[in-house]
Design a protein around this motif. Structure first.
Motif, PDB file in Angstrom:
ATOM      1  N   GLU A  12       0.941  -1.227  -0.116  1.00 21.01           N
ATOM      2  CA  GLU A  12       0.119   0.074  -0.084  1.00 21.01           C
ATOM      3  C   GLU A  12       0.974   1.197  -0.161  1.00 21.01           C
ATOM      4  OE1 GLU A  12      -1.814   0.483   4.206  1.00 21.01           O
ATOM      5  OE2 GLU A  12      -1.392  -1.749   3.737  1.00 21.01           O
ATOM      6  N   ASP A  13       0.210   2.326  -0.258  1.00 20.81           N
ATOM      7  CA  ASP A  13       0.978   3.665  -0.655  1.00 20.81           C
ATOM      8  C   ASP A  13       0.122   4.721  -0.186  1.00 20.81           C
ATOM      9  OD1 ASP A  13       3.148   5.489  -0.649  1.00 20.81           O
ATOM     10  OD2 ASP A  13       3.753   4.504  -2.571  1.00 20.81           O
ATOM     11  N   VAL A  14       0.351   5.936  -0.230  1.00 22.14           N
ATOM     12  CA  VAL A  14      -0.357   7.183   0.218  1.00 22.14           C
ATOM     13  C   VAL A  14       0.053   8.204  -1.071  1.00 22.14           C
ATOM     14  CG1 VAL A  14       1.333   8.130   1.643  1.00 22.14           C
ATOM     15  CG2 VAL A  14      -1.085   8.781   1.875  1.00 22.14           C
ATOM     16  N   GLU A  15      -1.128   8.792  -1.363  1.00 15.87           N
ATOM     17  CA  GLU A  15      -1.059  10.197  -2.218  1.00 15.87           C
ATOM     18  C   GLU A  15      -1.399  11.230  -1.466  1.00 15.87           C
ATOM     19  OE1 GLU A  15      -0.373  12.699  -4.604  1.00 15.87           O
ATOM     20  OE2 GLU A  15      -0.662  10.742  -5.599  1.00 15.87           O
ATOM     21  N   TYR A  16      -0.370  12.507  -1.360  1.00 12.50           N
ATOM     22  CA  TYR A  16      -0.502  13.531  -0.690  1.00 12.50           C
ATOM     23  C   TYR A  16      -1.346  14.564  -1.393  1.00 12.50           C
ATOM     24  CZ  TYR A  16       2.308  11.909   3.038  1.00 12.50           C
ATOM     25  OH  TYR A  16       2.783  11.436   4.229  1.00 12.50           O
ATOM     26  N   ASN A  17      -1.401  14.467  -2.669  1.00  7.65           N
ATOM     27  CA  ASN A  17      -2.144  15.399  -3.530  1.00  7.65           C
ATOM     28  C   ASN A  17      -3.895  15.538  -3.014  1.00  7.65           C
ATOM     29  OD1 ASN A  17      -2.652  17.327  -5.727  1.00  7.65           O
ATOM     30  ND2 ASN A  17      -3.691  15.778  -6.498  1.00  7.65           N
ATOM     31  N   GLU A  18      -4.140  16.802  -2.653  1.00  4.46           N
ATOM     32  CA  GLU A  18      -5.711  16.941  -2.286  1.00  4.46           C
ATOM     33  C   GLU A  18      -5.880  16.396  -0.710  1.00  4.46           C
ATOM     34  OE1 GLU A  18      -8.826  16.317  -4.885  1.00  4.46           O
ATOM     35  OE2 GLU A  18      -8.314  17.914  -6.196  1.00  4.46           O
ATOM     36  N   SER A  19      -4.507  15.996  -0.264  1.00  7.30           N
ATOM     37  CA  SER A  19      -4.843  15.291   1.335  1.00  7.30           C
ATOM     38  C   SER A  19      -5.400  16.679   2.295  1.00  7.30           C
ATOM     39  CB  SER A  19      -3.731  14.982   1.835  1.00  7.30           C
ATOM     40  OG  SER A  19      -2.626  15.664   1.762  1.00  7.30           O
ATOM     41  N   LEU A  20      -6.007  16.042   3.128  1.00  9.36           N
ATOM     42  CA  LEU A  20      -6.782  17.045   4.192  1.00  9.36           C
ATOM     43  C   LEU A  20      -6.014  17.115   5.433  1.00  9.36           C
ATOM     44  CD1 LEU A  20     -10.192  15.995   2.867  1.00  9.36           C
ATOM     45  CD2 LEU A  20      -9.597  18.397   3.060  1.00  9.36           C
ATOM     46  N   VAL A  21      -5.318  18.156   5.821  1.00  6.88           N
ATOM     47  CA  VAL A  21      -4.563  18.161   6.986  1.00  6.88           C
ATOM     48  C   VAL A  21      -5.482  18.675   8.093  1.00  6.88           C
ATOM     49  CG1 VAL A  21      -2.503  19.450   7.917  1.00  6.88           C
ATOM     50  CG2 VAL A  21      -2.663  19.128   5.637  1.00  6.88           C
ATOM     51  N   CYS A  22      -5.318  17.761   9.021  1.00  2.00           N
ATOM     52  CA  CYS A  22      -5.907  17.683  10.283  1.00  2.00           C
ATOM     53  C   CYS A  22      -4.948  17.840  11.384  1.00  2.00           C
ATOM     54  CB  CYS A  22      -6.639  16.488  10.587  1.00  2.00           C
ATOM     55  SG  CYS A  22      -8.016  16.163   9.126  1.00  2.00           S
ATOM     56  N   GLY A  23      -5.355  18.188  12.550  1.00  2.00           N
ATOM     57  CA  GLY A  23      -4.398  18.388  13.831  1.00  2.00           C
ATOM     58  C   GLY A  23      -5.082  17.461  14.921  1.00  2.00           C
ATOM     59  N   ASP A  24      -4.055  17.176  15.770  1.00  4.12           N
ATOM     60  CA  ASP A  24      -4.205  16.574  17.082  1.00  4.12           C
ATOM     61  C   ASP A  24      -3.952  17.604  18.080  1.00  4.12           C
ATOM     62  OD1 ASP A  24      -4.960  14.243  16.496  1.00  4.12           O
ATOM     63  OD2 ASP A  24      -3.062  13.409  16.094  1.00  4.12           O
ATOM     64  N   SER A  25      -4.523  17.517  19.201  1.00  3.80           N
ATOM     65  CA  SER A  25      -4.130  18.856  20.164  1.00  3.80           C
ATOM     66  C   SER A  25      -4.042  18.025  21.555  1.00  3.80           C
ATOM     67  CB  SER A  25      -5.048  19.708  20.202  1.00  3.80           C
ATOM     68  OG  SER A  25      -5.080  20.497  19.004  1.00  3.80           O
ATOM     69  N   TRP A  26      -3.211  18.767  22.575  1.00  2.02           N
ATOM     70  CA  TRP A  26      -3.191  18.078  23.867  1.00  2.02           C
ATOM     71  C   TRP A  26      -4.350  19.229  24.561  1.00  2.02           C
ATOM     72  CZ3 TRP A  26      -0.955  13.914  24.643  1.00  2.02           C
ATOM     73  CH2 TRP A  26       0.031  13.425  23.676  1.00  2.02           C
ATOM     74  N   VAL A  27      -4.986  18.405  25.442  1.00  2.00           N
ATOM     75  CA  VAL A  27      -5.979  19.133  26.357  1.00  2.00           C
ATOM     76  C   VAL A  27      -5.834  18.437  27.684  1.00  2.00           C
ATOM     77  CG1 VAL A  27      -7.398  19.717  24.415  1.00  2.00           C
ATOM     78  CG2 VAL A  27      -7.853  17.586  25.662  1.00  2.00           C
ATOM     79  N   VAL A  28      -6.544  19.279  28.920  1.00  2.00           N
ATOM     80  CA  VAL A  28      -6.489  19.035  30.025  1.00  2.00           C
ATOM     81  C   VAL A  28      -7.845  18.828  30.606  1.00  2.00           C
ATOM     82  CG1 VAL A  28      -5.714  19.309  32.723  1.00  2.00           C
ATOM     83  CG2 VAL A  28      -4.195  19.886  30.580  1.00  2.00           C
ATOM     84  N   PRO A  29      -8.395  17.788  30.987  1.00  2.00           N
ATOM     85  CA  PRO A  29     -10.116  17.802  31.419  1.00  2.00           C
ATOM     86  C   PRO A  29     -10.138  18.440  32.468  1.00  2.00           C
ATOM     87  CG  PRO A  29      -8.993  15.414  30.931  1.00  2.00           C
ATOM     88  CD  PRO A  29      -7.795  16.299  30.884  1.00  2.00           C
ATOM     89  N   LYS A  30     -11.313  19.109  32.720  1.00  2.00           N
ATOM     90  CA  LYS A  30     -11.631  19.966  33.751  1.00  2.00           C
ATOM     91  C   LYS A  30     -11.752  19.142  34.909  1.00  2.00           C
ATOM     92  CE  LYS A  30     -13.434  24.029  34.936  1.00  2.00           C
ATOM     93  NZ  LYS A  30     -12.944  25.263  34.642  1.00  2.00           N
ATOM     94  N   GLY A  31     -10.751  19.468  36.128  1.00  2.00           N
ATOM     95  CA  GLY A  31     -10.912  18.830  37.187  1.00  2.00           C
ATOM     96  C   GLY A  31      -9.821  17.629  37.370  1.00  2.00           C
TER      97      GLY A  31
END
Length: 351
Positions: free
Chosen positions: A248-267
């Motif tokens: 398998e392989d991947v094609e980056y053209n028209e790929s959708l850039v998403c992000g992961d983020s660090w969060v801290v739960p309330k409490g």
């Protein structure tokens, strides 16, 4: 005699109080040496452990307990019950905005966390970008060649030219964008999303989608087995499978850039330590170490200079023409519209 007995009782109560205070302090100290971190599991978690978690443990003398995968329902239930067992959670970046608005997250301490070099698209009061990934066009190399495979979402939709079943993310974010791109919408005109048009486009591919995946491990497995010939997939999971000999392989053209983020739960029980952890994970050095082990890109701009040209190419951050044709998902649009769109998406899936 009575006075002596009362005196002895008083002394014993004082001693018990001191003993109790001592025990409480000890428990708090022990607690400050532990941290519960939630991430996505699989190859992602393996890379985090090798690149970041182990070094943080050594630097701060902390024991990290890793839980996966990230589960928004569990996070919400913990906060609402007041019994928060998690300290830091890696989330989809749009959730850092949504969760903050819903009162589920602590505000990040930007006196501790340095945000200056982090991509502004992934910084807000409640979350900071940990990495970016691409929802990209992935394909089985036994079915399609490097020169002849789906290179646009319109071609992904074209099952006559590129035959075979498909696999897509069971999540509206990036899925609606791919549907609109397949229908001819230009990247610069994507937002605000034309939701009705997106669902009409999805109607055209629905019968060919054999697997609606919920975890990142599913698309590479489906491609490797030949169950599907093409998939919308997280790029890092595909390239990891490819490096292990999977066809398998991947094609980056028209790929959708998403992000992961660090969060801290309330409490969260160890909020201060959680802030130190996020500060550590936001440094260019730590982000670069992560990107060396898995094909996800850093959000800290200074981290790129710490990566080789080969690594930049692998994570889709080289200067090639196709890397410039990637499209960043608008997390603020999704934060405002996610609930209503997801409700419609889930109903559409079962109809």
């Amino acid at each position: 005699m009575k006075k002596k007995i009362l005196c002895l009782i008083g002394i014993m109560l004082v001693l018990l109080n001191f003993s109790g205070c001592g025990s409480s302090s000890k428990n708090q100290a022990d607690g400050d040496k532990s941290l519960v971190v939630v991430d996505w599991g699989g190859a992602y978690s393996d890379a985090r452990n090798k690149a970041n978690y182990q070094s943080f443990e050594k630097k701060y003398g902390v024991k990290i307990t890793v839980v996966n995968p990230t589960d928004y329902g569990k996070l919400k239930a913990m906060v609402q019950s007041g019994n928060v067992e998690w300290d830091v959670v890696n989330v989809d970046s749009d959730f850092s905005v949504r969760g903050g608005k819903q009162g589920l997250l602590e505000k990040l301490d930007y006196n501790v966390i340095k945000k200056d070099d982090i991509d502004k698209s992934f910084v807000n009061d409640y979350g900071i970008g940990s990495d970016t990934f691409n929802v990209a066009l992935a394909y089985n190399t036994n079915s399609f060649s490097k020169a002849n495979h789906p290179q646009t979402w319109a071609e992904f939709w074209d099952t006559k030219k590129f035959p075979g079943d498909r696999s897509m993310w069971k999540y509206p974010l990036a899925t609606l964008e791919s549907a609109l791109l397949a229908d001819g919408v230009k990247p610069e005109n994507l937002y605000p999303l034309d939701v009705d048009r997106a669902f009409k486009s999805l109607d055209k591919i629905k019968s060919n989608v054999k697997i609606w995946w919920a975890t990142g491990a599913q698309p590479p497995q489906a491609l490797a087995s030949g169950d599907v010939t093409a998939a919308a997939a997280w790029n890092g999971r595909i390239t990891t499978a490819k490096s292990q000999g999977s066809p398998e392989d991947v094609e980056y053209n028209e790929s959708l850039v998403c992000g992961d983020s660090w969060v801290v739960p309330k409490g969260a029980k160890h909020k201060d330590l959680a802030m130190k952890f996020i500060a550590y994970m936001s440094t260019p050095e730590q982000q670069a170490e992560f990107s060396k082990l898995i094909d996800y890109a850093p959000t800290n701009s200074k981290a790129l200079s710490l990566l080789s040209e080969d690594r930049k190419k692998s994570i889709g951050k080289s200067d090639s023409d196709k890397s410039k044709k990637q499209i960043v998902v608008d997390i603020n649009w999704w934060a405002d519209n996610y609930n209503s769109v997801d409700e419609r998406f889930q109903k559409w899936l079962i109809n």
